[in-house]
Write a protein that holds these residues in place. Structure first.
Motif, PDB file in Angstrom:
ATOM      1  N   ILE A  37       0.847  -1.208   0.000  1.00 38.56           N
ATOM      2  CA  ILE A  37       0.000   0.000   0.000  1.00 38.56           C
ATOM      3  C   ILE A  37       0.874   1.246   0.000  1.00 38.56           C
ATOM      4  O   ILE A  37       0.680   2.182  -0.769  1.00 38.56           O
ATOM      5  N   ALA A  38       1.884   1.212   0.904  1.00 35.93           N
ATOM      6  CA  ALA A  38       2.754   2.394   1.001  1.00 35.93           C
ATOM      7  C   ALA A  38       3.600   2.561  -0.248  1.00 35.93           C
ATOM      8  O   ALA A  38       3.735   3.647  -0.793  1.00 35.93           O
ATOM      9  N   ASN A  39       4.181   1.446  -0.725  1.00 41.61           N
ATOM     10  CA  ASN A  39       5.098   1.542  -1.856  1.00 41.61           C
ATOM     11  C   ASN A  39       4.373   1.700  -3.171  1.00 41.61           C
ATOM     12  O   ASN A  39       4.972   2.083  -4.161  1.00 41.61           O
ATOM     13  N   ALA A  40       3.070   1.377  -3.219  1.00 35.71           N
ATOM     14  CA  ALA A  40       2.308   1.548  -4.456  1.00 35.71           C
ATOM     15  C   ALA A  40       1.835   2.979  -4.614  1.00 35.71           C
ATOM     16  O   ALA A  40       1.440   3.376  -5.688  1.00 35.71           O
ATOM     17  N   ALA A  41       1.836   3.737  -3.521  1.00 36.20           N
ATOM     18  CA  ALA A  41       1.378   5.126  -3.592  1.00 36.20           C
ATOM     19  C   ALA A  41       2.356   5.960  -4.404  1.00 36.20           C
ATOM     20  O   ALA A  41       3.555   5.692  -4.436  1.00 36.20           O
ATOM     21  N   ASP A  42       1.847   6.995  -5.065  1.00 37.36           N
ATOM     22  CA  ASP A  42       2.697   7.896  -5.833  1.00 37.36           C
ATOM     23  C   ASP A  42       3.382   8.922  -4.937  1.00 37.36           C
ATOM     24  O   ASP A  42       4.283   9.630  -5.376  1.00 37.36           O
ATOM     25  N   GLN A  43       2.923   9.039  -3.675  1.00 34.91           N
ATOM     26  CA  GLN A  43       3.495  10.011  -2.776  1.00 34.91           C
ATOM     27  C   GLN A  43       4.820   9.493  -2.201  1.00 34.91           C
ATOM     28  O   GLN A  43       5.039   8.300  -2.071  1.00 34.91           O
ATOM     29  N   LEU A  44       5.714  10.425  -1.826  1.00 35.44           N
ATOM     30  CA  LEU A  44       6.954  10.093  -1.146  1.00 35.44           C
ATOM     31  C   LEU A  44       6.677  10.086   0.352  1.00 35.44           C
ATOM     32  O   LEU A  44       6.263  11.101   0.914  1.00 35.44           O
ATOM     33  N   LEU A  45       6.838   8.947   1.011  1.00 34.49           N
ATOM     34  CA  LEU A  45       6.499   8.793   2.426  1.00 34.49           C
ATOM     35  C   LEU A  45       7.783   8.582   3.225  1.00 34.49           C
ATOM     36  O   LEU A  45       8.580   7.688   2.919  1.00 34.49           O
ATOM     37  N   THR A  46       7.979   9.382   4.240  1.00 32.24           N
ATOM     38  CA  THR A  46       9.151   9.244   5.095  1.00 32.24           C
ATOM     39  C   THR A  46       8.743   9.396   6.538  1.00 32.24           C
ATOM     40  O   THR A  46       7.701   9.999   6.839  1.00 32.24           O
ATOM     41  N   MET A  47       9.563   8.820   7.434  1.00 30.95           N
ATOM     42  CA  MET A  47       9.337   8.975   8.873  1.00 30.95           C
ATOM     43  C   MET A  47      10.628   9.488   9.496  1.00 30.95           C
ATOM     44  O   MET A  47      11.705   8.917   9.306  1.00 30.95           O
ATOM     45  N   ILE A  48      10.511  10.594  10.225  1.00 32.65           N
ATOM     46  CA  ILE A  48      11.666  11.294  10.784  1.00 32.65           C
ATOM     47  C   ILE A  48      11.511  11.384  12.290  1.00 32.65           C
ATOM     48  O   ILE A  48      10.438  11.744  12.785  1.00 32.65           O
ATOM     49  N   ASP A  49      12.567  11.018  13.036  1.00 32.80           N
ATOM     50  CA  ASP A  49      12.462  11.086  14.499  1.00 32.80           C
ATOM     51  C   ASP A  49      12.802  12.490  14.976  1.00 32.80           C
ATOM     52  O   ASP A  49      13.108  13.397  14.194  1.00 32.80           O
ATOM     53  N   ARG A  50      12.735  12.672  16.288  1.00 35.64           N
ATOM     54  CA  ARG A  50      12.901  14.008  16.864  1.00 35.64           C
ATOM     55  C   ARG A  50      14.342  14.515  16.790  1.00 35.64           C
ATOM     56  O   ARG A  50      14.627  15.677  17.094  1.00 35.64           O
ATOM     57  N   LYS A  51      15.265  13.628  16.365  1.00 40.76           N
ATOM     58  CA  LYS A  51      16.644  14.068  16.163  1.00 40.76           C
ATOM     59  C   LYS A  51      16.874  14.495  14.718  1.00 40.76           C
ATOM     60  O   LYS A  51      18.007  14.648  14.277  1.00 40.76           O
ATOM     61  N   TYR A  52      15.770  14.649  13.945  1.00 40.61           N
ATOM     62  CA  TYR A  52      15.826  15.037  12.541  1.00 40.61           C
ATOM     63  C   TYR A  52      16.589  13.992  11.723  1.00 40.61           C
ATOM     64  O   TYR A  52      17.381  14.320  10.825  1.00 40.61           O
ATOM     65  N   THR A  53      16.341  12.707  12.046  1.00 39.37           N
ATOM     66  CA  THR A  53      17.017  11.609  11.366  1.00 39.37           C
ATOM     67  C   THR A  53      15.977  10.738  10.680  1.00 39.37           C
ATOM     68  O   THR A  53      14.905  10.466  11.241  1.00 39.37           O
ATOM     69  N   ALA A 136       7.703  12.272  12.912  1.00 39.55           N
ATOM     70  CA  ALA A 136       6.927  13.030  11.915  1.00 39.55           C
ATOM     71  C   ALA A 136       6.790  12.149  10.675  1.00 39.55           C
ATOM     72  O   ALA A 136       7.788  11.693  10.117  1.00 39.55           O
ATOM     73  N   VAL A 137       5.520  11.887  10.281  1.00 36.12           N
ATOM     74  CA  VAL A 137       5.258  11.147   9.040  1.00 36.12           C
ATOM     75  C   VAL A 137       5.077  12.187   7.934  1.00 36.12           C
ATOM     76  O   VAL A 137       4.141  12.978   7.963  1.00 36.12           O
ATOM     77  N   VAL A 138       5.985  12.205   6.979  1.00 31.63           N
ATOM     78  CA  VAL A 138       6.010  13.238   5.939  1.00 31.63           C
ATOM     79  C   VAL A 138       5.509  12.624   4.636  1.00 31.63           C
ATOM     80  O   VAL A 138       6.046  11.626   4.153  1.00 31.63           O
ATOM     81  N   VAL A 139       4.439  13.223   4.092  1.00 31.18           N
ATOM     82  CA  VAL A 139       3.843  12.771   2.826  1.00 31.18           C
ATOM     83  C   VAL A 139       4.172  13.811   1.764  1.00 31.18           C
ATOM     84  O   VAL A 139       3.741  14.959   1.854  1.00 31.18           O
ATOM     85  N   THR A 140       4.947  13.402   0.751  1.00 34.38           N
ATOM     86  CA  THR A 140       5.391  14.334  -0.291  1.00 34.38           C
ATOM     87  C   THR A 140       4.809  13.886  -1.633  1.00 34.38           C
ATOM     88  O   THR A 140       5.003  12.750  -2.046  1.00 34.38           O
ATOM     89  N   HIS A 141       4.044  14.775  -2.286  1.00 40.54           N
ATOM     90  CA  HIS A 141       3.423  14.456  -3.568  1.00 40.54           C
ATOM     91  C   HIS A 141       4.349  14.894  -4.701  1.00 40.54           C
ATOM     92  O   HIS A 141       4.657  16.071  -4.842  1.00 40.54           O
ATOM     93  N   ASP A 142       4.807  13.952  -5.507  1.00 42.71           N
ATOM     94  CA  ASP A 142       5.614  14.242  -6.697  1.00 42.71           C
ATOM     95  C   ASP A 142       4.888  13.621  -7.886  1.00 42.71           C
ATOM     96  O   ASP A 142       4.749  12.409  -7.970  1.00 42.71           O
ATOM     97  N   ILE A 143       4.406  14.432  -8.779  1.00 46.70           N
ATOM     98  CA  ILE A 143       3.564  13.906  -9.856  1.00 46.70           C
ATOM     99  C   ILE A 143       4.332  13.043 -10.842  1.00 46.70           C
ATOM    100  O   ILE A 143       3.736  12.308 -11.634  1.00 46.70           O
TER     101      ILE A 143
END
Length: 697
Positions: A37-53, A136-143
């Motif tokens: 589901i996550a990898n089939a999405a066209d959006q760029l999905l990342t998870m970043i911890d509180r240390k900005y990593t 932080a779950v970051v959802v980035t849309h790249d067409i």
């Protein structure tokens, strides 16, 4: 003392461990599907911890970066994006997210060695069981992003299976290895549950309906938007078949598209048009993607559905406006040429009237010809109303008064129609040609009367409104304060198949000979030339509402003085300029009958040459607006350069709207063809005696 296990004990323990392994394999399959589901999405999905990593990224992100997971996981955001982009763009939004807030923005980023691109980025706070924001779950849309296969997961799975197969040398060794694998699977299971929770949050917030289904259409997954739209619960989810809500005429085409998907081309994007039970049209954009097994067979499909109805409606209105602009130019040219022909006829009639009285045997014939010329002029007025709007004498107008008076007039002649009136108490003034707005309303009333089969209810309403930039975008006018007039009937409505043509000139659904097809076309042109909007909403069998929007004005109204009667004469010298020889000849005769000395010019260059030679003798120039060599506007500017005080009266088969630019530069007057001697004589005296006049129409 170490207890030695018997063969039976080892066999039983081996059986137990294999059962646990089977359960973990099932859990692994659940994990693989969640990852899909996550990898089939066209959006760029990342998870970043509180240390900005970076702690987790999806395949779309890696593909966009051109890197592997291990190149990103564990690295700081500043190291990946550069310290400048991190400090100025990313860090403020991450801090806002770690404070517990969802934030979304569009930012420009530049990948390493790639071009600058714009992404829509949404930062979602992820909380642990205690409610603390840990990531932080970051959802980035790249067409342009496209999903890669879950190569990393498959590689790990193959490695795991090889390790299991290699542990066959001894039962004790195999059991030890199985214990290690179980511990490893438990760790993976925990990570999978955490990952599933994160991606469920992403799926819930997506602005689209998402579903997954088997090749036969049976649903296996749906996000919240999909469930809410089709009123599905978790219990009824598995009983739902995707193909049941696809229209019959589209169902087989959708199946064919899915069957054509291949591992090398696993995705297709298309648009689908459907109609609701009440007749409304809906547009949706579908993105279908297939998941294949090792043999290349489709195991499952995923569809992402976005509602694009509003976008389609805006595009349709824009195309309609562009088409009407092109047709209007053609209609205006036809009306101009026809008015020139009528001018020749009307001029000769005016001259004949000078030698014919009421007792002459040919008087009635001449009068009949003049009436036919008037009918032809009315027809071209409607054409110009469509093409140029017919905006002649503009002044502040109270639309409540105009609607009230036209409704009363219409009601006296159509007593079978019940008229309901609702007016804005403090309606604002608009700048308009009152006569042309009356023509707009009468045409709309007649259109409503015909739609109701001559019996029904007519609802009239005025309202002060403020319209925004989004609403006016297809119409290419300014947004702001307007007065809206709504004309609603209870008729049969407009057939959706012809709704895009109702403003076309000469288009009519009436029988041959029962209408010119210029009513709504002139409505469109008049309103457009008043910098307004005419729009409609119709439902078959439930009536139609036409809405006219006119911009408000702060000017006050002044009543013009009454015009004098009869033919006015004078002794001055007039330069008459026209490229049509028959209009030039009849114009000379008419002016000489009024007592004027006439000098004629057959084109723009000729006019400039003659005026240069006789500049001090000429008192007035009657100037044609449209000429093949030099247009009337350029001739006017050059005449004023030669002699700044020369008085100029424009004459044209077009409406005053086309001469507005020249009028604004100081031209003294305008008269529209065709015209008779009386109207021409008044226009001449107004310009010569007063220096300006209200345009003759």
């Amino acid at each position: 003392m170490t207890r030695t296990l018997s063969m039976d004990d080892l066999t039983a323990e081996n059986k137990l461990l294999r059962e646990k392994l089977r359960l973990l394999e099932n859990e692994k399959e659940v994990w693989r599907k969640t990852q899909f589901i996550a990898n089939a999405a066209d959006q760029l999905l990342t998870m970043i911890d509180r240390k900005y990593t970076y702690e987790s990224v999806n395949q779309a992100y890696c593909r966009a970066r051109g890197q592997r997971h291990e190149d990103v996981i564990g690295k700081s955001v500043a190291a990946v994006w550069g310290q400048t982009q991190f400090d100025s763009i990313i860090k403020p939004k991450l801090d806002h997210c770690f404070a517990g807030n969802v934030t979304s923005s569009e930012d420009w980023f530049k990948f390493d060695g790639r071009e600058l691109r714009c992404y829509q980025v949404t930062y979602n706070p992820y909380r642990d069981d205690s409610g603390q924001v840990t990531h932080a779950v970051v959802v980035t849309h790249d067409i342009t992003a496209r999903k890669h296969a879950e190569a990393g997961m498959k590689k790990a799975n193959d490695r795991l299976e090889r390790r299991v197969q290699e542990r066959t040398e001894a039962l004790e060794q195999a059991n030890n290895q199985l214990r290690n694998e179980i511990e490893e699977r438990k760790r993976v299971e925990k990570a999978l549950r955490e990952s599933e929770d994160r991606y469920r949050s992403v799926s819930r917030d997506m602005p689209a309906m998402v579903c997954r289904y088997l090749p036969n259409g049976d649903l296996t997954f749906a996000n919240i938007r999909f469930k809410n739209h089709f009123q599905l619960s978790d219990k009824t989810l598995l009983d739902f078949n995707v193909f049941t809500f696809i229209p019959d005429n589209e169902r087989q085409r959708m199946k064919n598209r899915l069957q054509r998907l291949r591992p090398e081309k696993p995705m297709v994007i298309y648009e689908q048009c459907t109609r609701t039970e009440i007749g409304d049209i809906l547009w949706r954009q579908w993105t279908d993607r297939a998941l294949f097994d090792e043999k290349g067979h489709a195991m499952e499909y995923q569809s992402v559905i976005i509602d694009i109805t509003e976008k389609k409606n805006v595009e349709s209105k824009l195309q309609q406006a562009q088409k009407m602009e092109a047709i209007g130019t053609l209609a205006g040219g036809i009306a101009h040429d026809f008015n020139n022909l009528l001018m020749g006829i009307q001029g000769n009639i005016s001259l004949m009237y000078l030698d014919v009285n009421h007792c002459h045997p040919l008087y009635e014939n001449i009068h009949s010809i003049e009436q036919l010329v008037d009918s032809g002029a009315n027809l071209t007025r409607q054409l110009l109303g469509f093409a140029r709007g017919g905006k002649y004498v503009v002044k502040p107008v109270n639309l409540n008064e105009v609607v009230t008076e036209t409704a009363a007039l219409f009601g006296r002649t159509r007593k079978s129609i019940r008229i309901h009136e609702t007016y804005e108490p403090n309606v604002r003034m608009v700048s308009a040609d009152r006569g042309q707005i009356e023509q707009v309303l009468i045409n709309l009333y007649l259109n409503a009367w015909q739609a109701m089969s001559e019996k029904g209810d007519l609802y009239l309403e005025t309202q002060n409104v403020t319209i925004d930039e989004k609403f006016v975008k297809p119409f290419e006018i300014n947004y702001g304060d307007y007065v809206r007039i709504s004309v609603t009937d209870t008729g049969k409505g407009i057939d959706p198949t012809i709704s895009h043509r109702i403003f076309d000139p000469f288009f009519t659904t009436k029988e041959f000979g029962c209408g010119s097809g210029l009513g709504l076309a002139s409505v469109f042109g008049i309103v457009k030339n008043h910098d307004g909007i005419v729009d409609f909403e119709s439902h078959p069998g439930r009536g139609t509402t036409f809405s006219v929007y006119l911009p408000v004005s702060q000017k006050t109204s002044k009543e013009p003085a009454p015009a004098p009667k009869g033919i006015l004469k004078g002794p001055e010298t007039i330069l008459l300029v026209d490229d049509e020889s028959y209009i030039l000849d009849i114009g000379v005769k008419m002016l000489e009958k009024m007592g004027y000395t006439v000098i004629k010019a057959s084109c723009g260059n000729d006019a400039i040459r003659v005026f240069t030679d006789f500049r001090q003798k000429i008192d007035l120039v009657i100037l044609d607006l449209i000429m093949p060599d030099i247009g009337g506007g350029d001739v006017f500017d050059r005449l004023r350069t030669i002699r700044p005080d020369i008085k100029v009266l424009l004459a044209s088969g077009y409406s005053m709207g086309d001469a507005a630019a020249i009028i604004s530069r100081g031209c003294n007057g305008f008269i529209q063809k065709p015209f008779g001697m009386e109207k021409l004589s008044h226009a001449i005296r107004e310009v010569i005696d007063n220096g300006h006049h209200q345009p003759a129409v």
